[in-house]
Structure formats: C-alpha cells, structure tokens
Write a protein that holds these residues in place. Structure first.
Motif, mmCIF file in Angstrom:
data_model
loop_
_atom_site.group_PDB
_atom_site.id
_atom_site.type_symbol
_atom_site.label_atom_id
_atom_site.label_comp_id
_atom_site.label_asym_id
_atom_site.label_seq_id
_atom_site.Cartn_x
_atom_site.Cartn_y
_atom_site.Cartn_z
ATOM 1 N N SER A 135 -43.475 24.404 -12.521
ATOM 2 C CA SER A 135 -42.807 24.404 -13.686
ATOM 3 C C SER A 135 -41.344 24.034 -13.614
ATOM 4 C CB SER A 135 -42.936 25.751 -14.447
ATOM 5 O OG SER A 135 -42.191 26.783 -14.022
ATOM 6 N N VAL A 136 -40.594 23.584 -14.391
ATOM 7 C CA VAL A 136 -39.130 23.521 -13.970
ATOM 8 C C VAL A 136 -38.409 24.763 -13.747
ATOM 9 C CG1 VAL A 136 -37.116 22.479 -15.193
ATOM 10 C CG2 VAL A 136 -39.315 21.272 -15.607
ATOM 11 N N VAL A 137 -38.782 25.862 -14.546
ATOM 12 C CA VAL A 137 -38.319 26.978 -14.343
ATOM 13 C C VAL A 137 -38.475 27.516 -12.886
ATOM 14 C CG1 VAL A 137 -38.177 29.284 -14.931
ATOM 15 C CG2 VAL A 137 -38.471 27.672 -16.761
ATOM 16 N N LYS A 138 -39.538 27.326 -12.530
ATOM 17 C CA LYS A 138 -39.793 27.790 -11.004
ATOM 18 C C LYS A 138 -38.971 27.033 -10.044
ATOM 19 C CE LYS A 138 -44.634 29.456 -11.453
ATOM 20 N NZ LYS A 138 -46.065 29.088 -10.882
ATOM 21 N N LEU A 139 -38.880 25.495 -10.316
ATOM 22 C CA LEU A 139 -38.003 24.831 -9.505
ATOM 23 C C LEU A 139 -36.539 25.280 -9.412
ATOM 24 C CD1 LEU A 139 -37.804 22.317 -7.591
ATOM 25 C CD2 LEU A 139 -37.389 21.139 -9.713
ATOM 26 N N LEU A 140 -36.043 25.486 -10.677
ATOM 27 C CA LEU A 140 -34.872 25.976 -10.633
ATOM 28 C C LEU A 140 -34.457 27.167 -10.138
ATOM 29 C CD1 LEU A 140 -34.054 24.906 -14.463
ATOM 30 C CD2 LEU A 140 -33.209 23.737 -12.359
ATOM 31 N N LEU A 141 -35.472 28.341 -10.102
ATOM 32 C CA LEU A 141 -35.183 29.558 -9.293
ATOM 33 C C LEU A 141 -35.385 29.043 -8.006
ATOM 34 C CD1 LEU A 141 -37.528 31.514 -11.556
ATOM 35 C CD2 LEU A 141 -35.076 31.860 -11.305
ATOM 36 N N ILE A 142 -36.203 28.404 -7.254
ATOM 37 C CA ILE A 142 -36.165 27.909 -6.005
ATOM 38 C C ILE A 142 -34.926 27.240 -5.378
ATOM 39 C CG2 ILE A 142 -37.018 26.458 -4.260
ATOM 40 C CD1 ILE A 142 -39.850 26.843 -5.640
ATOM 41 N N LEU A 143 -34.168 26.533 -6.450
ATOM 42 C CA LEU A 143 -32.964 25.710 -6.180
ATOM 43 C C LEU A 143 -31.859 26.749 -6.132
ATOM 44 C CD1 LEU A 143 -33.168 22.633 -7.998
ATOM 45 C CD2 LEU A 143 -33.296 22.790 -5.690
ATOM 46 N N GLY A 144 -31.965 27.932 -6.885
ATOM 47 C CA GLY A 144 -31.106 28.928 -6.984
ATOM 48 C C GLY A 144 -31.286 29.904 -5.757
ATOM 49 N N LEU A 145 -32.506 30.248 -5.327
ATOM 50 C CA LEU A 145 -32.686 30.573 -3.944
ATOM 51 C C LEU A 145 -31.969 29.911 -2.822
ATOM 52 C CD1 LEU A 145 -36.319 32.259 -3.488
ATOM 53 C CD2 LEU A 145 -33.954 33.166 -2.798
ATOM 54 N N VAL A 146 -32.150 28.694 -2.851
ATOM 55 C CA VAL A 146 -31.426 27.781 -1.979
ATOM 56 C C VAL A 146 -29.973 27.755 -1.782
ATOM 57 C CG1 VAL A 146 -31.144 25.519 -1.099
ATOM 58 C CG2 VAL A 146 -33.393 26.382 -1.569
ATOM 59 N N ALA A 147 -29.461 27.966 -2.869
ATOM 60 C CA ALA A 147 -27.969 27.918 -3.189
ATOM 61 C C ALA A 147 -27.256 29.328 -2.630
ATOM 62 C CB ALA A 147 -27.695 27.861 -4.817
ATOM 63 N N CYS A 148 -28.193 30.470 -2.942
ATOM 64 C CA CYS A 148 -27.813 31.617 -2.301
ATOM 65 C C CYS A 148 -28.002 31.916 -0.815
ATOM 66 C CB CYS A 148 -28.601 32.919 -3.036
ATOM 67 S SG CYS A 148 -28.236 33.134 -4.738
ATOM 68 N N VAL A 149 -28.864 31.177 -0.312
ATOM 69 C CA VAL A 149 -28.919 30.862 1.225
ATOM 70 C C VAL A 149 -27.854 30.424 1.923
ATOM 71 C CG1 VAL A 149 -30.303 30.085 2.953
ATOM 72 C CG2 VAL A 149 -31.461 31.221 1.351
ATOM 73 N N VAL A 150 -27.578 29.084 1.263
ATOM 74 C CA VAL A 150 -26.420 28.326 1.572
ATOM 75 C C VAL A 150 -25.121 29.285 1.272
ATOM 76 C CG1 VAL A 150 -24.818 26.359 0.948
ATOM 77 C CG2 VAL A 150 -27.309 26.075 1.228
ATOM 78 N N GLY A 151 -25.004 29.905 0.180
ATOM 79 C CA GLY A 151 -23.788 30.614 0.057
ATOM 80 C C GLY A 151 -23.594 31.808 1.080
ATOM 81 N N LEU A 152 -24.840 32.444 1.386
ATOM 82 C CA LEU A 152 -24.514 33.362 2.638
ATOM 83 C C LEU A 152 -24.136 32.773 4.066
ATOM 84 C CD1 LEU A 152 -27.979 35.562 2.109
ATOM 85 C CD2 LEU A 152 -25.704 36.274 2.138
ATOM 86 N N LYS A 153 -24.589 31.643 4.041
ATOM 87 C CA LYS A 153 -24.357 30.887 5.286
ATOM 88 C C LYS A 153 -22.642 30.547 5.392
ATOM 89 C CE LYS A 153 -23.697 27.806 8.727
ATOM 90 N NZ LYS A 153 -22.554 27.944 9.510
ATOM 91 N N LEU A 154 -22.229 30.396 4.019
ATOM 92 C CA LEU A 154 -20.768 29.670 3.833
ATOM 93 C C LEU A 154 -19.950 31.218 4.068
ATOM 94 C CD1 LEU A 154 -20.964 27.282 1.080
ATOM 95 C CD2 LEU A 154 -20.665 26.810 3.543
ATOM 96 N N VAL A 155 -20.140 32.240 3.704
ATOM 97 C CA VAL A 155 -19.408 33.347 3.777
ATOM 98 C C VAL A 155 -20.088 34.313 4.774
ATOM 99 C CG1 VAL A 155 -19.059 33.341 1.124
ATOM 100 C CG2 VAL A 155 -20.915 35.013 1.937
ATOM 101 N N GLY A 156 -20.847 34.088 5.643
ATOM 102 C CA GLY A 156 -21.333 35.014 6.659
ATOM 103 C C GLY A 156 -20.321 35.299 7.924
ATOM 104 N N HIS A 157 -19.137 34.554 7.749
ATOM 105 C CA HIS A 157 -18.344 34.592 8.889
ATOM 106 C C HIS A 157 -17.612 36.025 8.817
ATOM 107 C CE1 HIS A 157 -19.115 30.433 8.631
ATOM 108 N NE2 HIS A 157 -18.666 30.393 9.859
ATOM 109 N N GLU A 158 -17.337 36.583 9.965
ATOM 110 C CA GLU A 158 -16.815 37.805 9.834
ATOM 111 C C GLU A 158 -15.249 37.695 10.175
ATOM 112 O OE1 GLU A 158 -19.526 39.798 12.471
ATOM 113 O OE2 GLU A 158 -20.761 39.196 10.488
#
Length: 106
Positions: A83-106
């Motif tokens: 479903s498109v909704v599932k695809l969008l939710l997966i993309l949201g998860l991926v965006a969150c993972v990328v976000g964690l990488k970008l802000v993960g520097h201490e």
C-alpha cells in the motif's frame, strides 16, 4: 568503518527476521541455519559498531534498517500486501535513520 558495519548488521537483521518466518518454528533446516548465522553476525556487528556509536543511535539505526528492509522485502515478494501508506511509513523510517546518522555526532 563503524557505520558500514552497522548498516551491514541492519541488513542482516532483515535477513534473520525473514528467515525466522520461513523456518516455520525452526522446523525447516535451511531457513533455521540462515536465521542462526545471520543473527549471530548481525548482533556481533551491532556490538562492534557500538564501540564507536552511542547505544541509542546504533540501536535505532539497526532496528530501523532491519524493520524497513523486512517489510519492503515482504511486500516485494507478496508475503505482505503493498500500500502507498506502508511505503510512506517505510520512507519515514528511513528518513529517521538518516536523521539519527546526521545528528549522532557527540
């Protein structure tokens, strides 16, 4: 290098999660073997990556990659409906993972 190991470990999480489902309660040999090997490698890689990456960030990225790929694979193979909704939710998860990488520097 820790990030590469973490990403590979996240991919292996999707492998073991898929193999676990295919093992039918550990009654099928090869899916069970694949589950065990990929689980050990995935956990080992996560542990190794956590020597350089904080626990929260490493675990969040590992789970996000594994969950996203597991659902995406299930949809691609027809084991789960698309479903498109599932695809969008997966993309949201991926965006969150990328976000964690970008802000993960201490």
């Amino acid at each position: 290098m820790a990030w590469v190991i973490l990403i590979v470990s996240g991919i292996l999480e999707a492998v073991w999660a898929t193999a676990l489902g295919l093992s039918e309660g550990f009654t099928r040999l090869w899916p069970t073997v694949i589950f065990g090997v990929s689980l050990a490698l995935s956990m080992g890689g996560l542990a190794w990556a956590m020597r350089e990456i904080s626990t929260g960030t490493a675990y969040g990225v590992w789970v996000g990659i594994g969950a996203s790929l597991t659902v995406a694979w299930a949809m691609l193979t027809g084991a789960e409906s698309f479903s498109v909704v599932k695809l969008l939710l997966i993309l949201g998860l991926v965006a969150c993972v990328v976000g964690l990488k970008l802000v993960g520097h201490e």
